[in-house]
Design a protein around this motif. Structure first.
Motif, mmCIF file in Angstrom:
data_model
loop_
_atom_site.group_PDB
_atom_site.id
_atom_site.type_symbol
_atom_site.label_atom_id
_atom_site.label_comp_id
_atom_site.label_asym_id
_atom_site.label_seq_id
_atom_site.Cartn_x
_atom_site.Cartn_y
_atom_site.Cartn_z
ATOM 1 N N TRP A 26 6.612 10.441 0.002
ATOM 2 C CA TRP A 26 6.036 10.683 -1.318
ATOM 3 C C TRP A 26 7.122 11.158 -2.270
ATOM 4 O O TRP A 26 8.021 11.913 -1.892
ATOM 5 C CB TRP A 26 4.944 11.748 -1.253
ATOM 6 C CG TRP A 26 3.749 11.350 -0.450
ATOM 7 C CD1 TRP A 26 2.778 10.448 -0.797
ATOM 8 C CD2 TRP A 26 3.380 11.839 0.856
ATOM 9 N NE1 TRP A 26 1.831 10.355 0.196
ATOM 10 C CE2 TRP A 26 2.167 11.191 1.221
ATOM 11 C CE3 TRP A 26 3.927 12.766 1.732
ATOM 12 C CZ2 TRP A 26 1.526 11.443 2.423
ATOM 13 C CZ3 TRP A 26 3.295 13.018 2.929
ATOM 14 C CH2 TRP A 26 2.106 12.362 3.271
ATOM 15 N N LYS B 145 -4.195 12.113 3.192
ATOM 16 C CA LYS B 145 -3.659 10.757 3.331
ATOM 17 C C LYS B 145 -3.151 10.432 4.730
ATOM 18 O O LYS B 145 -2.835 9.274 5.005
ATOM 19 C CB LYS B 145 -2.513 10.546 2.330
ATOM 20 C CG LYS B 145 -2.915 10.774 0.874
ATOM 21 C CD LYS B 145 -3.977 9.784 0.424
ATOM 22 C CE LYS B 145 -4.364 10.013 -1.029
ATOM 23 N NZ LYS B 145 -5.401 9.050 -1.487
ATOM 24 N N SER C 182 -3.240 6.611 6.654
ATOM 25 C CA SER C 182 -1.932 5.968 6.817
ATOM 26 C C SER C 182 -1.613 5.656 8.274
ATOM 27 O O SER C 182 -0.543 5.122 8.562
ATOM 28 C CB SER C 182 -0.834 6.877 6.242
ATOM 29 O OG SER C 182 -1.109 7.235 4.919
ATOM 30 N N LYS D 121 1.551 7.660 -6.676
ATOM 31 C CA LYS D 121 0.135 7.845 -7.008
ATOM 32 C C LYS D 121 -0.508 8.979 -6.216
ATOM 33 O O LYS D 121 -1.287 9.766 -6.772
ATOM 34 C CB LYS D 121 -0.620 6.534 -6.755
ATOM 35 C CG LYS D 121 -2.083 6.574 -7.154
ATOM 36 C CD LYS D 121 -2.733 5.230 -6.976
ATOM 37 C CE LYS D 121 -2.803 4.849 -5.496
ATOM 38 N NZ LYS D 121 -3.535 3.575 -5.293
ATOM 39 N N ASP D 122 -0.184 9.095 -4.925
ATOM 40 C CA ASP D 122 -0.835 10.104 -4.086
ATOM 41 C C ASP D 122 -0.558 11.521 -4.561
ATOM 42 O O ASP D 122 -1.413 12.403 -4.458
ATOM 43 C CB ASP D 122 -0.377 9.954 -2.630
ATOM 44 C CG ASP D 122 -0.914 8.690 -1.977
ATOM 45 O OD1 ASP D 122 -1.801 8.056 -2.573
ATOM 46 O OD2 ASP D 122 -0.438 8.331 -0.881
ATOM 47 N N GLY E 127 1.466 4.107 -3.109
ATOM 48 C CA GLY E 127 1.111 5.503 -2.918
ATOM 49 C C GLY E 127 2.277 6.459 -3.065
ATOM 50 O O GLY E 127 2.093 7.676 -3.049
ATOM 51 N N THR F 189 0.819 -1.215 0.000
ATOM 52 C CA THR F 189 0.000 0.000 0.000
ATOM 53 C C THR F 189 0.851 1.262 0.000
ATOM 54 O O THR F 189 0.625 2.189 -0.792
ATOM 55 C CB THR F 189 -0.936 0.008 1.224
ATOM 56 O OG1 THR F 189 -1.810 -1.121 1.142
ATOM 57 C CG2 THR F 189 -1.759 1.288 1.268
#
Length: 347
Positions: free
Chosen positions: A150, A123, A127, A18-19, A15, A11
């Motif tokens: 990120w 997010k 998380s 993607k996030d 991310g 996960t």
């Protein structure tokens, strides 16, 4: 700590890009359209600082304004002391401070602090990972740790002189007598925090909101450099101080008072919910209290699952939400559903 995996193992990795996908396009267009040219030497220093942060795992220092300011300082130290690092294709020797390129650095830092705040708001709570912790009375409570990374690859404008020496075929464009190149740079953002007194769903939007507002303030201060050149450096210093103040404020606040998730006399408090489980499909949330199951009052995990067996095929719950108002939830449990309700609770 709970011997239970809440989410799919990939996960966080999925991310990573993607996030922040929306910022890749928006920032690439804006940075190039505005011609925010930053020296390659600063980008190298930024990469070194980011790698050190990732390897050490100290994501508390992963705010972009910290990284940007540290890269400015690292490059200056290398240049002042005559230090060099040989990367094979080129030798890094740092850079002198120059108000001309500090302005775009400060503007880019402000933009990424805005992105950081938005990502934390959206997010952060999802998380949050639960951990057990003892209360002052010796009861077993729960806290939530968030540690996220990120990567936002963005096109930036780099003065072409250094790139031309080592990559003569790299695409360039000329403005006047100066050459520039476009370069895709993977900017790194990181966030780390702990929720104890406040549920994650309420805490992290507050932190994120203050953070993106700080990003706007950094940009405003950086624009002041058109009136007084050193304001770009002041913007970076003020941004780092402001981000540190936000972190310390919420760290101190969360250490005071009682835990948000502790054993309850009125029922069983939910620590977390397994995605795609019957509990998730019923809309159960962290911090809610299950008061009754199939008409039976419950006060611990054993009683909770014993009550489920009264009617294992059709589960009916009476739940107290975050405002301690009663809401009813029910779900038909099929053969292929998770073998439990899909809850982690605190006893």
């Amino acid at each position: 700590m709970f011997r239970t995996r809440i989410v799919w193992g990939w996960t966080e990795f999925s991310g990573l890009l993607k996030d922040g996908a929306i910022f890749i396009l928006i920032y690439s267009l804006f940075f190039c359209a505005l011609g925010l040219a930053v020296p390659l030497e600063w980008l190298v220093a930024l990469s070194l600082i980011s790698i050190i942060m990732m390897v050490t795992g100290v994501f508390y220092l992963g705010s972009f304004v910290y990284l940007a300011l540290a890269a400015v300082g690292l490059g200056w130290l290398f240049k002042r002391n005559g230090w060099t690092i040989d990367f094979g294709i080129f030798e890094y020797g740092g850079h002198y401070l120059d108000w001309g390129w500090l302005v775009p650095v400060a503007l880019i830092a402000g933009a990424f602090v805005i992105a950081e705040g938005i990502l934390i708001s959206k997010k952060g709570a999802s998380s949050a990972s639960p951990r057990r912790e003892s209360t002052s009375r010796g009861l077993m409570a729960a806290v939530y740790d968030v540690k996220r990374l990120w990567m936002i690859p963005v096109l930036v404008v780099v003065p072409g002189s250094l790139l031309d020496a080592y990559a003569p075929y790299w695409p360039q464009f000329t403005i006047g007598q100066s050459s520039f190149s476009f370069m895709l740079v993977p900017f790194i953002l990181a966030f780390q925090n702990r929720s104890r007194k406040t549920l994650p769903i309420y805490l992290f939007p507050k932190i994120g909101g203050l953070t993106w507002k700080l990003g706007i303030a950094i940009i405003v201060l950086a624009l002041g450099s058109f009136l007084w050149e050193p304001m770009a450096f002041v913007a970076l210093l003020a941004g780092a101080a402001g981000r540190l103040a936000i972190t310390l404020f919420f760290e101190i606040k969360e250490r005071q008072g009682n835990h948000a998730v502790t054993p309850q006399s009125m029922g069983v408090m939910i620590v977390d919910v397994l995605p795609d489980s019957p509990a998730d499909k019923m809309g159960l949330l962290k911090g809610e209290v299950i008061r009754k199951v199939n008409g039976l009052s419950v006060s611990n995990e054993t009683e909770l699952y014993e009550a489920i067996q009264v009617n294992a095929a059709h589960c009916r719950l009476e739940v107290l939400d975050h405002n301690r108002e009663v809401r009813l939830r029910q779900h038909v449990i099929f053969r292929h559903d998770h073998h439990r309700l899909g809850l982690i609770v605190v006893n």
